[in-house]
Design a protein around this motif. Structure first.
Motif, PDB file in Angstrom:
ATOM      1  N   PHE A   1      31.868  10.497  -5.845  1.00  0.00           N
ATOM      2  CA  PHE A   1      31.017  11.381  -6.420  1.00  0.00           C
ATOM      3  C   PHE A   1      31.955  12.623  -6.834  1.00  0.00           C
ATOM      4  CE2 PHE A   1      28.806   9.709  -2.621  1.00  0.00           C
ATOM      5  CZ  PHE A   1      27.644   9.005  -3.720  1.00  0.00           C
ATOM      6  N   PRO A   2      31.432  13.422  -8.039  1.00  0.00           N
ATOM      7  CA  PRO A   2      32.424  14.274  -8.749  1.00  0.00           C
ATOM      8  C   PRO A   2      32.747  15.479  -7.678  1.00  0.00           C
ATOM      9  CG  PRO A   2      30.448  13.963  -9.973  1.00  0.00           C
ATOM     10  CD  PRO A   2      30.402  13.227  -8.597  1.00  0.00           C
ATOM     11  N   PHE A   3      31.640  15.879  -6.577  1.00  0.00           N
ATOM     12  CA  PHE A   3      31.861  16.861  -5.916  1.00  0.00           C
ATOM     13  C   PHE A   3      32.288  16.504  -4.426  1.00  0.00           C
ATOM     14  CE2 PHE A   3      27.856  14.924  -4.963  1.00  0.00           C
ATOM     15  CZ  PHE A   3      26.991  14.837  -6.297  1.00  0.00           C
ATOM     16  N   THR A   4      32.750  15.306  -3.959  1.00  0.00           N
ATOM     17  CA  THR A   4      33.512  15.030  -2.938  1.00  0.00           C
ATOM     18  C   THR A   4      34.769  14.088  -3.248  1.00  0.00           C
ATOM     19  OG1 THR A   4      32.022  13.264  -2.594  1.00  0.00           O
ATOM     20  CG2 THR A   4      31.386  14.932  -1.265  1.00  0.00           C
ATOM     21  N   GLU A   5      35.636  14.429  -2.413  1.00  0.00           N
ATOM     22  CA  GLU A   5      36.999  13.641  -2.398  1.00  0.00           C
ATOM     23  C   GLU A   5      37.473  13.524  -1.047  1.00  0.00           C
ATOM     24  OE1 GLU A   5      38.208  12.171  -5.030  1.00  0.00           O
ATOM     25  OE2 GLU A   5      39.683  11.130  -3.671  1.00  0.00           O
ATOM     26  N   ILE A   6      37.633  12.572  -0.364  1.00  0.00           N
ATOM     27  CA  ILE A   6      37.253  11.140  -0.683  1.00  0.00           C
ATOM     28  C   ILE A   6      35.671  11.085  -0.453  1.00  0.00           C
ATOM     29  CG2 ILE A   6      39.218   9.949   0.137  1.00  0.00           C
ATOM     30  CD1 ILE A   6      37.951   9.288   2.740  1.00  0.00           C
ATOM     31  N   SER A   7      34.892   9.794  -1.220  1.00  0.00           N
ATOM     32  CA  SER A   7      33.419   9.845  -0.964  1.00  0.00           C
ATOM     33  C   SER A   7      33.107   8.341  -0.425  1.00  0.00           C
ATOM     34  CB  SER A   7      32.980   9.792  -2.792  1.00  0.00           C
ATOM     35  OG  SER A   7      33.455  11.054  -3.201  1.00  0.00           O
ATOM     36  N   ALA A   8      32.040   8.326   0.206  1.00  0.00           N
ATOM     37  CA  ALA A   8      31.337   7.051   0.652  1.00  0.00           C
ATOM     38  C   ALA A   8      30.180   6.895   0.459  1.00  0.00           C
ATOM     39  CB  ALA A   8      31.669   6.937   2.214  1.00  0.00           C
ATOM     40  N   GLU A   9      29.562   5.642   0.753  1.00  0.00           N
ATOM     41  CA  GLU A   9      28.251   5.501   0.751  1.00  0.00           C
ATOM     42  C   GLU A   9      27.832   4.813   2.106  1.00  0.00           C
ATOM     43  OE1 GLU A   9      25.883   4.308  -3.370  1.00  0.00           O
ATOM     44  OE2 GLU A   9      27.938   4.024  -3.216  1.00  0.00           O
ATOM     45  N   MET A  10      26.777   5.271   2.786  1.00  0.00           N
ATOM     46  CA  MET A  10      26.390   4.769   3.952  1.00  0.00           C
ATOM     47  C   MET A  10      25.231   3.766   4.048  1.00  0.00           C
ATOM     48  SD  MET A  10      25.873   6.603   7.499  1.00  0.00           S
ATOM     49  CE  MET A  10      24.219   6.901   7.689  1.00  0.00           C
ATOM     50  N   ASP A  11      25.582   2.695   4.714  1.00  0.00           N
ATOM     51  CA  ASP A  11      24.563   1.792   5.026  1.00  0.00           C
ATOM     52  C   ASP A  11      24.230   1.843   6.385  1.00  0.00           C
ATOM     53  OD1 ASP A  11      25.038   0.831   2.534  1.00  0.00           O
ATOM     54  OD2 ASP A  11      26.151  -0.796   3.212  1.00  0.00           O
ATOM     55  N   VAL A  12      22.980   1.570   7.031  1.00  0.00           N
ATOM     56  CA  VAL A  12      22.669   1.303   8.141  1.00  0.00           C
ATOM     57  C   VAL A  12      22.298  -0.290   8.480  1.00  0.00           C
ATOM     58  CG1 VAL A  12      21.721   3.738   8.724  1.00  0.00           C
ATOM     59  CG2 VAL A  12      20.248   2.028   7.730  1.00  0.00           C
ATOM     60  N   SER A  13      22.156  -0.757   9.576  1.00  0.00           N
ATOM     61  CA  SER A  13      21.974  -2.196   9.923  1.00  0.00           C
ATOM     62  C   SER A  13      20.213  -2.000   9.723  1.00  0.00           C
ATOM     63  CB  SER A  13      22.381  -2.535  11.470  1.00  0.00           C
ATOM     64  OG  SER A  13      21.652  -1.721  12.171  1.00  0.00           O
ATOM     65  N   CYS A  14      19.900  -3.406   9.177  1.00  0.00           N
ATOM     66  CA  CYS A  14      18.467  -3.467   8.866  1.00  0.00           C
ATOM     67  C   CYS A  14      17.565  -3.324  10.008  1.00  0.00           C
ATOM     68  CB  CYS A  14      18.229  -4.689   8.142  1.00  0.00           C
ATOM     69  SG  CYS A  14      16.480  -5.005   7.908  1.00  0.00           S
ATOM     70  N   SER A  15      16.650  -2.270  10.381  1.00  0.00           N
ATOM     71  CA  SER A  15      15.874  -2.078  11.407  1.00  0.00           C
ATOM     72  C   SER A  15      14.801  -3.622  11.747  1.00  0.00           C
ATOM     73  CB  SER A  15      15.381  -0.760  11.293  1.00  0.00           C
ATOM     74  OG  SER A  15      14.370  -0.745  10.199  1.00  0.00           O
ATOM     75  N   LEU A  16      14.712  -3.927  10.596  1.00  0.00           N
ATOM     76  CA  LEU A  16      13.554  -5.259  10.808  1.00  0.00           C
ATOM     77  C   LEU A  16      14.392  -6.366  11.432  1.00  0.00           C
ATOM     78  CD1 LEU A  16      10.783  -5.214   9.666  1.00  0.00           C
ATOM     79  CD2 LEU A  16      11.528  -6.831   8.124  1.00  0.00           C
ATOM     80  N   CYS A  17      15.359  -6.874  10.801  1.00  0.00           N
ATOM     81  CA  CYS A  17      16.081  -8.094  11.380  1.00  0.00           C
ATOM     82  C   CYS A  17      17.155  -7.815  12.240  1.00  0.00           C
ATOM     83  CB  CYS A  17      16.548  -8.905  10.202  1.00  0.00           C
ATOM     84  SG  CYS A  17      17.637  -8.195   9.221  1.00  0.00           S
ATOM     85  N   GLU A  18      17.401  -6.509  12.438  1.00  0.00           N
ATOM     86  CA  GLU A  18      18.691  -6.256  13.423  1.00  0.00           C
ATOM     87  C   GLU A  18      19.846  -6.677  12.748  1.00  0.00           C
ATOM     88  OE1 GLU A  18      17.655  -6.532  17.330  1.00  0.00           O
ATOM     89  OE2 GLU A  18      16.309  -5.159  17.398  1.00  0.00           O
ATOM     90  N   GLY A  19      19.917  -6.938  11.573  1.00  0.00           N
ATOM     91  CA  GLY A  19      21.250  -7.419  10.956  1.00  0.00           C
ATOM     92  C   GLY A  19      21.532  -8.760  10.650  1.00  0.00           C
ATOM     93  N   ALA A  20      20.406  -9.525  11.138  1.00  0.00           N
ATOM     94  CA  ALA A  20      20.479 -11.007  10.803  1.00  0.00           C
ATOM     95  C   ALA A  20      20.140 -11.460   9.352  1.00  0.00           C
ATOM     96  CB  ALA A  20      19.356 -11.612  11.823  1.00  0.00           C
ATOM     97  N   GLY A  21      19.526 -10.518   8.650  1.00  0.00           N
ATOM     98  CA  GLY A  21      19.285 -10.823   7.091  1.00  0.00           C
ATOM     99  C   GLY A  21      17.800 -11.169   7.148  1.00  0.00           C
TER     100      GLY A  21
END
Ligand code: 2NL
Length: 340
Positions: A247-267
């Motif tokens: 992102f232009p306004f942050t350094e360093i930058s990241a995107e955050m994921d959460v584990s899927c609440s439906l399958c608890e990460g199984a897919g």
């Protein structure tokens, strides 16, 4: 003749009806063909010519008065049809009042605000119409950045550029300009982007951006804060993962994921069989941004993050089409009655 008119006027004035029938009696007595007003008009033929003007005028006034009174009485009994003769049963239960429900976006915004309020974040708000400085320049967004394109942003005015804000970071720029650190604030609000409307995109959406500036704020603080948020929002079992981003306004930058609440990460089909759902962007505030807003970047550091409320709501309540949020269809809105 004058006395008769006078007497009839008094009678009209003092007349009171307690039923529709009495109103009809009044009409017959005064205004029907053989009524008292008619009688006086007949008698008028015998009035001496020099008195005609005066008596004629009085007679016309009388007729108008009688007609007005009759109209008023009719209206009264028509508007309360059964009103006066039928007793109302006051022991009957009151008519049910249908209570509305909070909009799902408001429910989720309140949840987000509550979660951050518990760890000391204040709420800040600002204008939806912004100048170029607060929306772009102060946030390190270069002149040739695609976000500034007319194709992506709604311009209210060109030169000086005034736009519908594209993110609520503009609020935080105001905040940094006006407050001495430490700053710990979140900015919920509506933002605009020039997009064709579809199930997955809209020209307006809602954001919550967060900003924390103090001495010695580190990426570890960012990570811990966002992990706390994810667990509060989606449940104790929730895992987070940070992927490098820009992102232009942050350094360093990241995107955050959460584990899927439906399958608890199984897919599953909600997380497209990855086990993860992307929910926000974040990073350490770029020193240029701090300096632009009058904060000494040698002394202070900070982190910031931004998320779409529609996206969080979609994950939490499985809303499949973005347009549902803005159509105000009660069949959709009613489903959130129990949610708060
Ligand atoms: C996204 C990404 C982000 C910020 C917002 C921010 C605000 C200030 C300074 C620096 Cl004042 N950064 N906000 C930072 C990183 C990401 O949002 O995808 N939002 C929906």
């Amino acid at each position: 003749m004058k006395e008769k008119i006078e007497a009839l006027l008094n009678e009209i004035d003092s007349f009171k009806a307690s039923s529709k029938e009495q109103v009809e009696e009044f009409r017959i007595k005064l205004l029907s063909k053989k009524g008292k007003v008619g009688e006086l008009f007949d008698e008028f033929k015998t009035v001496a010519p020099e008195l005609r003007k005066e008596v004629g005028q009085k007679l016309n006034d009388l007729k108008n008065k009688a007609q007005d009174k009759l109209n008023a009485l009719k209206e009264k009994f028509e508007s309360s049809e059964e009103g006066n003769d039928k007793e109302q049963d006051l022991t009957l239960p009151a008519e049910a009042v249908s209570i509305g429900s909070r909009h799902p976006l408001s429910i989720v915004r309140n949840q987000i605000v509550d979660i951050f309020a518990r760890i000391g974040f204040t709420v800040s708000e600002g204008p939806e119409v912004e100048d170029d400085w607060h929306n772009f320049s102060a946030l390190n967004t270069p002149a040739d950045h695609p976000a500034r394109d007319m194709q992506d942003t709604f311009y209210i005015n060109e030169n000086p550029d005034i736009v519908l804000r594209t993110q609520t970071s503009s609020v935080q720029v105001h905040m940094m300009e006006n407050t001495k650190p430490p700053i710990r604030t979140i900015s919920p609000g509506r933002v605009y982007r020039n997009e064709a409307i579809s199930a997955r995109a809209h020209c307006q959406f809602h954001q919550v951006e967060g900003l924390y500036i103090d001495k010695h704020v580190s990426f570890a603080d960012l990570k811990q804060t966002l992990m706390y948020f994810a667990k509060e929002m989606f449940g104790e079992k929730t895992q987070i993962r940070l992927r490098p981003s820009f992102f232009p306004f942050t350094e360093i930058s990241a995107e955050m994921d959460v584990s899927c609440s439906l399958c608890e990460g199984a897919g599953c089909n909600v997380c497209k069989y990855t086990g993860w759902l992307e929910i926000m962007g974040c990073g350490m505030v770029d020193p240029n941004v701090l300096e632009n807003c009058g904060i000494d970047s040698k002394q202070y550091s900070g982190f910031a993050f931004g998320m779409g409320i529609e996206r969080i709501t979609q994950i939490k309540y499985r809303v499949k089409d973005l347009r549902l949020y803005f159509e105000n269809d009660v069949r959709f809105l009613k489903q959130f009655k129990s949610a708060l």
